[in-house]
Write an enzyme that holds these catalytic residues in place. Structure first.
Site, short mmCIF file in Angstrom:
data_model
loop_
_atom_site.label_atom_id
_atom_site.label_comp_id
_atom_site.label_asym_id
_atom_site.label_seq_id
_atom_site.Cartn_x
_atom_site.Cartn_y
_atom_site.Cartn_z
N ARG A 1 47.62 7.99 -29.19
CA ARG A 1 46.23 7.87 -28.74
C ARG A 1 46.10 6.67 -27.81
NH1 ARG A 1 42.93 8.90 -34.47
NH2 ARG A 1 44.00 10.85 -34.99
N ARG B 1 45.41 -0.55 -35.43
CA ARG B 1 45.00 0.35 -34.34
C ARG B 1 46.09 0.36 -33.27
NH1 ARG B 1 40.13 2.62 -33.74
NH2 ARG B 1 39.32 1.25 -35.36
#
Length: 424
Positions: free
Chosen positions: A263, A278
């Site tokens: 991502r 993240r």
């Protein structure tokens, strides 16, 4: 996607849904106008075709009667009608393209029992499990634990790939692998079929689960062959039944898969910049169900419990929250987030998101089943992380850390670590 007939007959409900999700309602207005124009042109074309077919019959009759001039006039009129039909078909094709695209931008409608709210602050805590550990020393964050053991390297990963990547080494790398195998073994024992899917998929496949067209900026894309790296195995586990018709005996179809996920995190700059929370590339074990529509709400509860079970076996404290409308994902009608306790944040952090999408993805991917009356219907799909491996690794390192810098191995992972008691 939503059924256009439903949208057409429930405009206010869809409008309220968009507002509650913090979406602009302009796209709905544009869609309705296009739908009206589309149906208007289709009716005109239908009338023209009926007229042309009727004229064809009249030409045959006139020729039999020797009325060739009258027949020729009707033939000439027919050519004009054919030209009009061609023009309208071309216009309809352009409208169809725009209409279909706008329909793909309309998110799913939240379930009636989902709280209307603006953001994560309006989510509802449903339950907690376990108590956060009280340390008799100052606990460290995973971004210190790993490097101090020389088993986690952010600097070398950055040299290789840039920010938001991590290199795991030695026993911590093995611990990550142990967590993956433990999750897969647990889920397959509980009735899931393990799948090892591709990591690159077509534009059509990734559109089926709702990532495209709206979230293309978050995806990694190969220009040469128009393929996308998967952001989650949900894409492949749902997409592998694209255009399929399942039998009642084949449902529920329950799948689990371990994959790396990719991502861009385009909208998350400044959030969780330290450590592994993240990342642009992370590992995840994904759970997906294909179920009968009458079973999807019950299946949603069970899928969430299956994800919770991993944390309970690892003895990691967590809580389950129900997302409000403003925090709900694009494809979901209802979502439960599972959040694990992390000492570094002195708070709970998302480790799994379990969603019921009902027939939203099935419509996009054309996944159907035959009911008892042999009628074709869209089934329901559900998905959830079972779990995000990297965040589970972080939770183990932080919650099982010891004052001397070592990390205790959770009991259920010892067989996967060759009986190792501690890391470090």
């Amino acid at each position: 996607m939503l059924d256009i007939k439903y949208v057409r007959n429930n405009i206010e409900e869809v409008k309220n849904s968009l507002e509650n999700r913090k979406n602009d309602t302009k796209i709905l207005e544009e869609l309705i106008k296009l739908d009206e124009k589309r149906r208007e042109i289709m009716n005109i074309v239908q009338d023209y075709r009926a007229e042309r077919n009727n004229n064809t019959k009249n030409v045959a009759d006139l020729k039999k009667q020797g009325k060739n001039e009258e027949a020729q006039k009707i033939i000439d009129d027919g050519k004009k009608i054919s030209e009009k039909i061609k023009e309208l078909d071309n216009e309809l094709k352009k409208i169809d393209e725009e209409y279909s695209l706008k329909l793909l931008y309309i998110p799913n409608i939240p379930a009636n029992d989902v709280k209307v709210g603006k953001d994560e602050n309006d989510n509802i805590e449903l339950r907690k499990w376990g108590e956060p550990k009280k340390f008799n020393f100052e606990p460290k964050a995973h971004w210190d634990i790993g490097p101090d053991l020389n088993m986690m390297d952010f600097d070398r990963a950055s040299k290789l790939s840039g920010s938001r990547f991590t290199i795991l080494k030695s026993q911590i790398a093995k611990l990550s692998r142990a967590l993956t195998n433990f999750m897969l073994d647990t889920h397959t024992k509980n009735g899931y079929t393990e799948i090892m899917p591709p990591h690159l998929v077509t534009r059509e496949t990734i559109t089926g689960t709702g990532q495209l067209p709206k979230f293309e900026d978050d995806l990694y894309h190969t220009d040469a062959d128009d393929l996308f790296l998967i952001p989650t195995a949900e894409v492949t586990l749902v997409g592998m039944h694209k255009d399929d018709i399942l039998t009642l005996d084949e449902m529920p179809a329950k799948y689990c898969a371990y994959t790396p996920c990719y991502r861009r995190e385009a909208g998350s700059y400044g959030r969780d910049v330290r450590g592994m929370i993240r990342q642009h590339q992370f590992d995840k074990v994904e759970l997906v169900w294909h179920v009968h529509p009458e079973e999807s709400e019950k299946a949603h509860e069970q899928l969430t419990k299956d994800a919770e079970n991993i944390l309970q076996l690892l003895e990691l404290p967590y809580r389950v929250i129900s997302l409000c409308t403003g925090d709900l994902g694009f494809s979901a009608v209802k979502t439960y987030d599972i959040e694990v306790w992390l000492p570094s944040y002195q708070n709970y952090k998302e480790i799994s998101s379990c969603s019921n999408t009902k027939d939203f993805q099935a419509r996009r991917a054309n996944i159907r089943f035959r009911d008892k009356d042999n009628k074709l219907k869209y089934l329901h799909t559900l998905n959830g992380s079972g779990l995000a491996v990297g965040r589970t690794l972080v939770a183990v390192l932080e919650n099982y850390q010891m004052e001397d810098g070592r990390v205790k191995i959770p009991e259920v992972l010892k067989p996967y670590m060759n009986g190792l008691e501690y890391i470090g």
